[in-house]
Design a protein around this motif. Structure first.
Motif: not given
Length: 255
Positions: A93-122
């Motif tokens: 449960x703790x690990x899931x909570x810690x990693x959940x914001x990291x996983x959410x970032x892949x949705x932002x990556x998908x959004x940037x890809x959809x808009x042809x915008x640059x996605x940074x490691x940060x």
């Protein structure tokens, strides 16, 4: 009231239409844009995470104790003591909570890809900040805790299969919680409520899309299992495409 809130109110009253083929094509085209980048990120961070966990366990328990306690036989549910079961569940449960914001970032990556915008490691750590961090962790904790509690209860009465089915069902109806938080700027409870509402409006179409995405993500296991890191992003692309088709994304509501 924001455009997202207005759209959600309209969905609540009038429902929505979703086209299977259009959403699938959108998800697949988006996936092709992010597959390599997302796959490399998942692979590298998974390796680093496993190394970190391994080193931590060795430091705390020692090699002999770790090998004994984490043997496949001892990790079977039926062989776990009540205390160990709760410990492993709490850690998960703790690990899931810690990693959940990291996983959410892949949705932002998908959004940037959809808009042809640059996605940074940060940007992978962009949701480890308020207000997103709090809402993502609260929603993850509630969803995971409810799933763990019912699975534990049903395992004690020997209905493990039913517990697994309910766990999958909970994950399914809360599919849109993360995008509702990061794209719609909703609070955790509100995002959970609207995710359930949206799913139940068109349950079979969305389920079909998720099943297709899940099968597609498993293609990476064929030949060399490392390929799954590069097919798994299809699930994130599908999640994004479903949300975008139903709710839509207003540029002013996201960073």
């Amino acid at each position: 009231m924001t455009p997202t809130q207005e759209r959600l109110q309209d969905i609540k009253k009038n429902g929505y239409q979703i086209d299977f083929a259009n959403v699938f094509n959108h998800a697949f085209e988006n996936y092709k844009k992010i597959a390599l980048y997302a796959g490399l990120v998942l692979f590298i961070f998974s390796v680093l995470f496993v190394i970190f966990i391994g080193v931590s366990l060795v430091s705390v328990m020692g090699v002999t104790a770790m090998t004994r306690e984490l043997s496949p036989e001892k990790l079977k549910v039926e062989n776990l003591s009540e205390s160990n079961f709760l410990v492993f569940g709490s850690i998960a449960l703790i690990v899931s909570c810690i990693l959940s914001p990291f996983q959410a970032a892949f949705l932002k990556m998908a959004h940037c890809g959809d808009r042809d915008e640059e996605f940074h490691i940060s940007d992978l750590f962009g949701y480890y900040k308020l207000p997103y961090l709090k809402e993502i962790i609260i929603s993850t904790f509630l969803i995971s805790a409810i799933g763990f509690a019912q699975a534990t209860l049903l395992s004690y009465v020997h209905f493990e299969l039913l517990g697994k089915v309910i766990t999958y069902f909970i994950s399914y109806i809360t599919l849109l919680v993360s995008p509702l938080i990061i794209f719609g700027d909703l609070k955790a409870i509100e995002a959970m409520k609207y995710s359930i509402l949206i799913i139940f409006k068109q349950p079979f179409v969305i389920l079909g899309l998720i099943i297709v995405a899940f099968i597609g993500s498993l293609v990476g296991f064929i030949g060399c299992c490392i390929g799954v890191f590069f097919t798994l992003p299809f699930l994130y692309s599908m999640n994004y495409a479903i949300y975008n088709a139903i709710v839509g994304i207003d540029a002013q509501e996201i960073e």
